[in-house]
Motif scaffolding. Structure first.
Motif, PDB file in Angstrom:
ATOM      1  N   UNK A  43      43.694  50.678  49.429  1.00  0.00           N
ATOM      2  CA  UNK A  43      44.442  49.746  48.382  1.00  0.00           C
ATOM      3  C   UNK A  43      43.909  48.427  48.241  1.00  0.00           C
ATOM      4  N   UNK A  44      43.390  47.838  49.330  1.00  0.00           N
ATOM      5  CA  UNK A  44      42.864  46.365  49.205  1.00  0.00           C
ATOM      6  C   UNK A  44      41.664  46.504  48.020  1.00  0.00           C
ATOM      7  N   UNK A  45      40.673  47.633  48.425  1.00  0.00           N
ATOM      8  CA  UNK A  45      39.601  47.676  47.427  1.00  0.00           C
ATOM      9  C   UNK A  45      40.430  47.717  45.923  1.00  0.00           C
ATOM     10  N   UNK A  46      41.218  48.921  45.647  1.00  0.00           N
ATOM     11  CA  UNK A  46      41.622  49.055  44.235  1.00  0.00           C
ATOM     12  C   UNK A  46      42.406  47.893  43.815  1.00  0.00           C
ATOM     13  N   UNK A  47      42.848  46.834  44.489  1.00  0.00           N
ATOM     14  CA  UNK A  47      43.574  45.331  44.204  1.00  0.00           C
ATOM     15  C   UNK A  47      42.353  44.605  43.639  1.00  0.00           C
ATOM     16  N   UNK A  51      38.610  42.524  39.388  1.00  0.00           N
ATOM     17  CA  UNK A  51      38.261  41.418  38.881  1.00  0.00           C
ATOM     18  C   UNK A  51      37.171  41.012  39.797  1.00  0.00           C
ATOM     19  N   UNK A  52      36.411  42.131  40.335  1.00  0.00           N
ATOM     20  CA  UNK A  52      35.240  41.822  41.160  1.00  0.00           C
ATOM     21  C   UNK A  52      33.942  42.125  40.365  1.00  0.00           C
ATOM     22  N   UNK A  77      33.792  50.651  49.442  1.00  0.00           N
ATOM     23  CA  UNK A  77      35.022  50.865  48.455  1.00  0.00           C
ATOM     24  C   UNK A  77      34.969  50.214  47.491  1.00  0.00           C
ATOM     25  N   UNK A  78      34.725  49.012  47.227  1.00  0.00           N
ATOM     26  CA  UNK A  78      34.524  48.194  46.171  1.00  0.00           C
ATOM     27  C   UNK A  78      33.663  48.592  45.244  1.00  0.00           C
ATOM     28  N   UNK A  79      32.493  49.092  45.889  1.00  0.00           N
ATOM     29  CA  UNK A  79      31.277  49.692  44.859  1.00  0.00           C
ATOM     30  C   UNK A  79      32.061  50.776  44.078  1.00  0.00           C
TER      31      UNK A  79
END
Length: 235
Positions: A43-47, A51-52, A77-79
């Motif tokens: 959830x944090x990664x999707x949030x 903007x990343x 997960x951000x990747x």
């Protein structure tokens, strides 16, 4: 961004000390585990992802060496979720993989998506299979299992895996998992492949074991698997 991410991870880990201790044993990492649950990390990664930028993720990875298991997994997960082109995503994956030390850093990172079934991702998986690092090779295997176990690729998948000679436990476990998954849709082909002399006995037996533990095979298929498993042990 680093300070923001650290603060959010700390908030999500609050009250999860027991889970953190349990999860550290399960994921078998040498890193600190602060106890952020995977759904919360997703959830944090999707949030954060919309903007990343690639530069943001690269900067986060530069600090990963002294960070927690949870922090490194969030970077992965951000990747996966950031809005980046394929080559940029692969470049970041190459920066991410040297930091991982757990099967979970790989298995949670790899996702089944149409974009990850393209030719550039096939080539990257094959590149990873040639690596000396255990978890990078596992990444290659899990990528093939997740996005390329289809009619168009199954013969090629089996062909390239015959050349994987890495003796790491987490590589062999990934191979066994892949063969068990492949047998669901390509039963006869997979059983024939497992009798290939290039597949070591441990991986072959573990593949049969994983099939035996699955509910995705008919009783008739399970009988065949059991017969193969018993025969393999006698070799």
């Amino acid at each position: 961004m680093y300070d923001r991410v650290k603060a959010q991870l700390t908030d999500l880990a609050q009250g999860n000390e027991t889970y953190a201790a349990f999860n550290k044993r399960i994921v078998n990492t040498k890193m600190p585990v602060i106890g952020v649950r995977v759904p919360d990390l997703r959830r944090l990664a999707r949030e954060l992802a919309p903007s990343t930028s690639a530069a943001d993720i690269s900067k986060l990875l530069l600090k990963a060496q002294n960070e927690s298991f949870d922090y490194v997994l969030l970077c992965g997960l951000l990747i996966t979720h950031a809005r980046l082109d394929d080559q940029t995503t692969i470049d970041l994956a190459k920066q991410y993989l040297p930091h991982v030390d757990s099967w979970a850093h790989i298995d949670v990172f790899v996702e089944k998506k149409r974009r990850f079934a393209g030719e550039v991702w096939w080539d990257f998986a094959l590149e990873c299979l040639q690596n000396e690092d255990e978890f990078t090779v596992r990444y290659g295997v899990i990528s093939l299992m997740t996005n390329f176990l289809d009619e168009a690729h199954i013969d090629q998948v089996f062909a390239v895996l015959r050349n994987v000679k890495h003796d790491g436990y987490y590589v062999k476990m990934a191979l066994a998992w892949l063969y068990a998954m492949a047998a669901v849709n390509f039963f006869e082909l997979t059983l024939a492949e497992l009798e290939n002399g290039q597949i070591d006995a441990w991986t072959r037996n573990k593949s049969y074991q994983k099939m035996r533990e699955s509910r995705r095979f008919t009783p008739e298929q399970q009988a065949v698997i059991l017969k193969k498993k018993k025969a393999s042990k006698l070799e």
